[in-house]
Write a protein that holds these residues in place. Structure first.
Motif, PDB file in Angstrom:
ATOM      1  N   ARG A   1      30.082  50.052 -16.858  1.00 19.34           N
ATOM      2  CA  ARG A   1      30.736  50.855 -15.798  1.00 19.34           C
ATOM      3  C   ARG A   1      30.547  52.112 -15.735  1.00 19.34           C
ATOM      4  O   ARG A   1      30.213  52.679 -14.691  1.00 19.34           O
ATOM      5  N   GLN A   2      30.382  52.828 -16.679  1.00 15.83           N
ATOM      6  CA  GLN A   2      29.992  54.441 -16.692  1.00 15.83           C
ATOM      7  C   GLN A   2      28.692  54.741 -16.318  1.00 15.83           C
ATOM      8  O   GLN A   2      28.328  55.655 -15.280  1.00 15.83           O
ATOM      9  N   GLN A   3      27.485  53.936 -16.657  1.00 19.71           N
ATOM     10  CA  GLN A   3      26.212  53.791 -16.013  1.00 19.71           C
ATOM     11  C   GLN A   3      26.200  53.358 -14.471  1.00 19.71           C
ATOM     12  O   GLN A   3      25.441  54.121 -13.770  1.00 19.71           O
ATOM     13  N   GLU A   4      27.074  52.427 -14.223  1.00 15.34           N
ATOM     14  CA  GLU A   4      27.024  52.153 -12.707  1.00 15.34           C
ATOM     15  C   GLU A   4      27.560  53.323 -11.892  1.00 15.34           C
ATOM     16  O   GLU A   4      26.829  53.566 -10.870  1.00 15.34           O
ATOM     17  N   ILE A   5      28.659  53.852 -12.491  1.00 18.52           N
ATOM     18  CA  ILE A   5      29.189  55.234 -11.647  1.00 18.52           C
ATOM     19  C   ILE A   5      27.992  56.116 -11.843  1.00 18.52           C
ATOM     20  O   ILE A   5      28.052  57.014 -10.511  1.00 18.52           O
TER      21      ILE A   5
ATOM     22  N   ARG B   1      30.813  46.619 -21.656  1.00 18.70           N
ATOM     23  CA  ARG B   1      31.228  46.750 -20.336  1.00 18.70           C
ATOM     24  C   ARG B   1      31.831  48.121 -19.952  1.00 18.70           C
ATOM     25  O   ARG B   1      31.582  48.623 -18.869  1.00 18.70           O
ATOM     26  N   ILE B   2      32.428  48.784 -20.972  1.00 15.08           N
ATOM     27  CA  ILE B   2      32.788  50.127 -20.478  1.00 15.08           C
ATOM     28  C   ILE B   2      31.476  51.186 -20.286  1.00 15.08           C
ATOM     29  O   ILE B   2      31.378  51.741 -19.398  1.00 15.08           O
ATOM     30  N   SER B   3      30.432  50.974 -21.177  1.00 15.13           N
ATOM     31  CA  SER B   3      29.278  51.512 -20.990  1.00 15.13           C
ATOM     32  C   SER B   3      28.551  51.040 -19.675  1.00 15.13           C
ATOM     33  O   SER B   3      27.929  52.039 -19.039  1.00 15.13           O
TER      34      SER B   3
ATOM     35  N   ASN C   1      19.699  45.474  -5.642  1.00 13.32           N
ATOM     36  CA  ASN C   1      18.220  45.604  -6.137  1.00 13.32           C
ATOM     37  C   ASN C   1      17.764  46.340  -7.252  1.00 13.32           C
ATOM     38  O   ASN C   1      16.970  46.120  -7.728  1.00 13.32           O
ATOM     39  N   ASN C   2      18.746  47.421  -7.604  1.00  6.78           N
ATOM     40  CA  ASN C   2      18.077  48.319  -8.619  1.00  6.78           C
ATOM     41  C   ASN C   2      18.247  47.795 -10.077  1.00  6.78           C
ATOM     42  O   ASN C   2      19.179  47.049 -10.354  1.00  6.78           O
ATOM     43  N   PRO C   3      17.005  47.636 -10.689  1.00  7.76           N
ATOM     44  CA  PRO C   3      16.943  47.169 -11.889  1.00  7.76           C
ATOM     45  C   PRO C   3      17.886  47.437 -13.063  1.00  7.76           C
ATOM     46  O   PRO C   3      18.211  46.964 -13.798  1.00  7.76           O
ATOM     47  N   ASP C   4      18.456  48.932 -12.683  1.00 12.41           N
ATOM     48  CA  ASP C   4      19.298  49.404 -13.838  1.00 12.41           C
ATOM     49  C   ASP C   4      20.770  48.671 -13.881  1.00 12.41           C
ATOM     50  O   ASP C   4      21.441  48.368 -14.694  1.00 12.41           O
ATOM     51  N   PHE C   5      20.932  48.191 -12.544  1.00 14.26           N
ATOM     52  CA  PHE C   5      22.316  47.218 -12.465  1.00 14.26           C
ATOM     53  C   PHE C   5      21.983  45.953 -13.020  1.00 14.26           C
ATOM     54  O   PHE C   5      22.890  45.345 -13.621  1.00 14.26           O
ATOM     55  N   LEU C   6      20.746  45.352 -12.797  1.00 17.26           N
ATOM     56  CA  LEU C   6      20.447  44.157 -12.948  1.00 17.26           C
ATOM     57  C   LEU C   6      20.550  44.300 -14.861  1.00 17.26           C
ATOM     58  O   LEU C   6      20.813  43.144 -15.502  1.00 17.26           O
ATOM     59  N   GLN C   7      19.947  45.308 -15.567  1.00 13.40           N
ATOM     60  CA  GLN C   7      20.137  45.552 -16.770  1.00 13.40           C
ATOM     61  C   GLN C   7      21.185  45.596 -17.252  1.00 13.40           C
ATOM     62  O   GLN C   7      21.426  45.097 -18.425  1.00 13.40           O
ATOM     63  N   LEU C   8      22.336  46.167 -16.756  1.00 16.10           N
ATOM     64  CA  LEU C   8      23.646  46.292 -16.905  1.00 16.10           C
ATOM     65  C   LEU C   8      24.283  44.686 -17.285  1.00 16.10           C
ATOM     66  O   LEU C   8      25.173  44.444 -17.936  1.00 16.10           O
ATOM     67  N   ARG C   9      24.011  43.954 -16.119  1.00 14.06           N
ATOM     68  CA  ARG C   9      24.536  42.620 -16.255  1.00 14.06           C
ATOM     69  C   ARG C   9      23.876  41.907 -17.256  1.00 14.06           C
ATOM     70  O   ARG C   9      24.705  40.899 -17.971  1.00 14.06           O
ATOM     71  N   GLN C  10      22.680  42.042 -17.511  1.00 10.14           N
ATOM     72  CA  GLN C  10      21.817  41.238 -18.745  1.00 10.14           C
ATOM     73  C   GLN C  10      22.784  41.748 -19.934  1.00 10.14           C
ATOM     74  O   GLN C  10      23.008  40.872 -20.825  1.00 10.14           O
TER      75      GLN C  10
ATOM     76  N   LYS D   1      32.605  38.982 -38.272  1.00 13.07           N
ATOM     77  CA  LYS D   1      31.286  39.047 -37.164  1.00 13.07           C
ATOM     78  C   LYS D   1      32.139  38.665 -35.504  1.00 13.07           C
ATOM     79  O   LYS D   1      31.434  39.305 -34.752  1.00 13.07           O
ATOM     80  N   TYR D   2      32.868  37.923 -35.582  1.00 13.99           N
ATOM     81  CA  TYR D   2      33.323  37.506 -34.176  1.00 13.99           C
ATOM     82  C   TYR D   2      34.061  38.648 -33.832  1.00 13.99           C
ATOM     83  O   TYR D   2      33.873  39.038 -32.735  1.00 13.99           O
ATOM     84  N   ASN D   3      35.030  39.368 -34.622  1.00 13.22           N
ATOM     85  CA  ASN D   3      35.920  40.589 -34.264  1.00 13.22           C
ATOM     86  C   ASN D   3      34.892  41.575 -33.771  1.00 13.22           C
ATOM     87  O   ASN D   3      34.907  42.449 -32.716  1.00 13.22           O
ATOM     88  N   MET D   4      33.647  42.106 -34.580  1.00 16.51           N
ATOM     89  CA  MET D   4      32.629  42.974 -34.234  1.00 16.51           C
ATOM     90  C   MET D   4      31.976  42.628 -32.913  1.00 16.51           C
ATOM     91  O   MET D   4      31.574  43.446 -31.925  1.00 16.51           O
ATOM     92  N   ALA D   5      31.533  41.135 -32.726  1.00 23.02           N
ATOM     93  CA  ALA D   5      30.922  41.007 -31.440  1.00 23.02           C
ATOM     94  C   ALA D   5      31.901  41.079 -30.036  1.00 23.02           C
ATOM     95  O   ALA D   5      31.420  41.478 -29.023  1.00 23.02           O
ATOM     96  N   ARG D   6      33.374  40.933 -30.361  1.00 19.06           N
ATOM     97  CA  ARG D   6      34.150  40.810 -29.237  1.00 19.06           C
ATOM     98  C   ARG D   6      34.344  42.348 -28.918  1.00 19.06           C
ATOM     99  O   ARG D   6      34.424  42.777 -27.814  1.00 19.06           O
ATOM    100  N   ASN D   7      34.420  43.095 -30.015  1.00 16.16           N
ATOM    101  CA  ASN D   7      34.608  44.921 -29.922  1.00 16.16           C
ATOM    102  C   ASN D   7      33.263  45.333 -28.990  1.00 16.16           C
ATOM    103  O   ASN D   7      33.610  46.107 -28.155  1.00 16.16           O
ATOM    104  N   ASN D   8      32.415  44.907 -29.371  1.00 14.01           N
ATOM    105  CA  ASN D   8      30.964  45.193 -28.905  1.00 14.01           C
ATOM    106  C   ASN D   8      30.784  44.967 -27.292  1.00 14.01           C
ATOM    107  O   ASN D   8      30.455  45.748 -26.616  1.00 14.01           O
TER     108      ASN D   8
END
Length: 492
Positions: free
Chosen positions: A385-389, A381-383, A295-304, A369-376
């Motif tokens: 997970r850190q916010q989820e924790i 994903r890492i950020s 339910n927490n909107p922070d988790f939904l924001q991370l999925r978004q 541009k593709y490599n930048m998007a992939r690295n981003n």
């Protein structure tokens, strides 16, 4: 606003006319009023409505759209260059013409393929003036077509994934903000309750020290106490008066702060009733974590955030290759000098267009541009997970504090009862001369400290209670999700 006015009428009728501006509030009434009338509640509602209309726009874009394009009148009168085939030369001639056009079209976006299906009908009219005067009508009674990127980025498919999640987040964010308002109201409530208690203690202490000082003077006359004890009683009396003035000023500030938060008149006088001891129940940590993830909107924001990063990777990957698109349509058209003739025996009209764009040399721009998007995407994903924790840690600590706080409130309540009895006993012993001034002062300080500790324990308990509701959007006392009991139609 109507609810607030109604509550004011009820309160006004419940108190005497001489005290028309004094209202008694408990914690539940304060929270209801905050969520109904405070500026923070109004802000949260408008944030939800903004997201709601954004979602309605997305849903509307999935439905067929009907568009009417008109050029009701277009008149030309100018000199233009024309080719004279008989003289084999270019000449300037005067031109005067009138033109009108209308087109009615229906468009339907196709999420699965990312294409657009369309159907249309149109009618045009042209009239030339001058020596060669004539009129013509042209019609397209019916045309149907489809346009599609064969190898391209499908924005519709990603919108179908992201937009419902965004709206779900907006709904949960509204509930989150409402619980945050409840949490803020609880803080303002107990700040005023503490100021109210400090004022009551200071007032009672001023009256008590006045009585004790008068008793001390009588006992000093018969040499029952020393001059040092009498001076101590007088000092306590003076200090109590100063403390009462300070407490009155603090009470006024705290009352003004709560009234402003509730959007009440600034001169409103509030008298608070403390909530009783909390019901004894324990919030399971695992259940709280599960509800927060759901339910927490922070988790939904991370999925978004992750979905939008994946969307950008897909877009840059597709655009790094060659692009191809097709536009095909079939219909009928006709031209005639009268309107009826423009619709008789229409001729078939076919159109097929294929376009291809192939990047030959771009010096690695698209690949970059593709490599930048992939690295981003990896960073997001890492950020995430850190916010989820971080959120999970906040949930765990809040639940642990809440479960512990229940026993602390009970202990503080028991300590307050003991301190009240001890002070009253010491005060009576002092009056009859069986206790000295130091014992009385110590007992009074303990009684006042016990009162403050009890209010602080209650405040911590209720703040943690509403913080858990905010983090999980779940009512553990009632055993239901807040979104299940909320009627979203009330906000629309």
């Amino acid at each position: 606003m109507m609810k607030k006015i109604f509550m004011f009428i009820l309160w006004a009728c419940a108190v005497p006319a001489a005290a028309q501006q004094t209202f008694t509030l408990d914690l539940a009434q304060t929270i209801r009023l905050a969520n109904d009338s405070s500026l923070e509640a109004f802000r949260a509602q408008n944030m939800y409505l903004s997201g709601f209309w954004e979602y309605r726009t997305y849903r509307a874009n999935r439905l067929p759209s009907l568009t009417l394009d008109l050029t009701p009148a277009q008149y030309y009168r100018d000199i233009t260059r024309r080719y004279d085939s008989q003289e084999d030369i270019d000449v300037y001639r005067t031109q005067q013409s009138f033109y009108a056009y209308g087109n009615l079209s229906v468009n339907q976006n196709v999420d699965l393929t990312g294409g657009t299906l369309y159907a249309s009908t149109s009618l045009g009219y042209m009239r030339n003036f001058g020596a060669g005067k004539y009129s013509q009508y042209t019609s397209v009674p019916f045309q149907i077509g489809y346009t599609q990127d064969l190898i391209g980025y499908n924005a519709f498919r990603w919108e179908r994934k992201i937009e419902p999640l965004k709206y779900e987040k907006v709904k949960k964010q509204y509930l989150y903000n409402a619980e945050q308002v409840s949490e803020q109201a609880t803080t303002y409530f107990f700040q005023l309750a503490m100021a109210q208690t400090e004022y009551d203690l200071a007032r009672d202490n001023a009256a008590s020290t006045d009585t004790l000082y008068r008793i001390g003077r009588e006992r000093f006359k018969i040499a029952a106490i020393s001059r040092a004890d009498l001076l101590t009683l007088e000092l306590d009396h003076v200090n109590a008066g100063n403390t009462l003035q300070t407490a009155a000023s603090s009470l006024k500030r705290a009352m003004f702060a709560l009234a402003s938060f509730l959007d009440l008149p600034k001169d409103t006088q509030l008298r608070l009733v403390l909530p009783g001891p909390p019901r004894g129940y324990t919030v399971p940590v695992d259940k709280a974590l599960a509800m927060a993830r759901e339910n927490n909107p922070d988790f939904l924001q991370l999925r978004q955030d992750v979905l939008e990063a994946e969307q950008e990777v897909n877009r840059t990957k597709v655009e790094s290759r060659f692009n191809a698109s097709i536009n095909a349509s079939i219909g009928f058209n006709q031209v005639a000098e009268d309107l009826g003739g423009a619709y008789r025996r229409p001729l078939q009209q076919d159109m097929v267009s294929v376009s291809i764009s192939i990047p030959l040399v771009d010096w690695g721009v698209r690949k970059g541009k593709y490599n930048m998007a992939r690295n981003n995407l990896n960073v997001v994903r890492i950020s995430s997970r850190q916010q989820e924790i971080s959120v999970e840690e906040e949930v765990i600590m809040t639940v642990n504090d809440f479960n512990l706080q229940q026993s602390l409130v009970q202990s503080a309540s028991r300590a307050l009862d003991l301190a009240d009895m001890a002070y009253e006993e010491t005060r009576q012993r002092f009056i009859i001369g069986q206790a000295d001034i130091n014992s009385l002062t110590l007992s009074l300080n303990r009684q006042q400290e016990a009162q403050r500790n009890y209010i602080s324990a209650l405040q911590a308990y209720w703040e943690n209670y509403y913080k858990i509701r905010r983090l999980t959007l779940f009512d553990f006392a009632g055993g239901f999700s807040l979104s299940d009991k909320f009627d979203w139609g009330l906000l629309n």
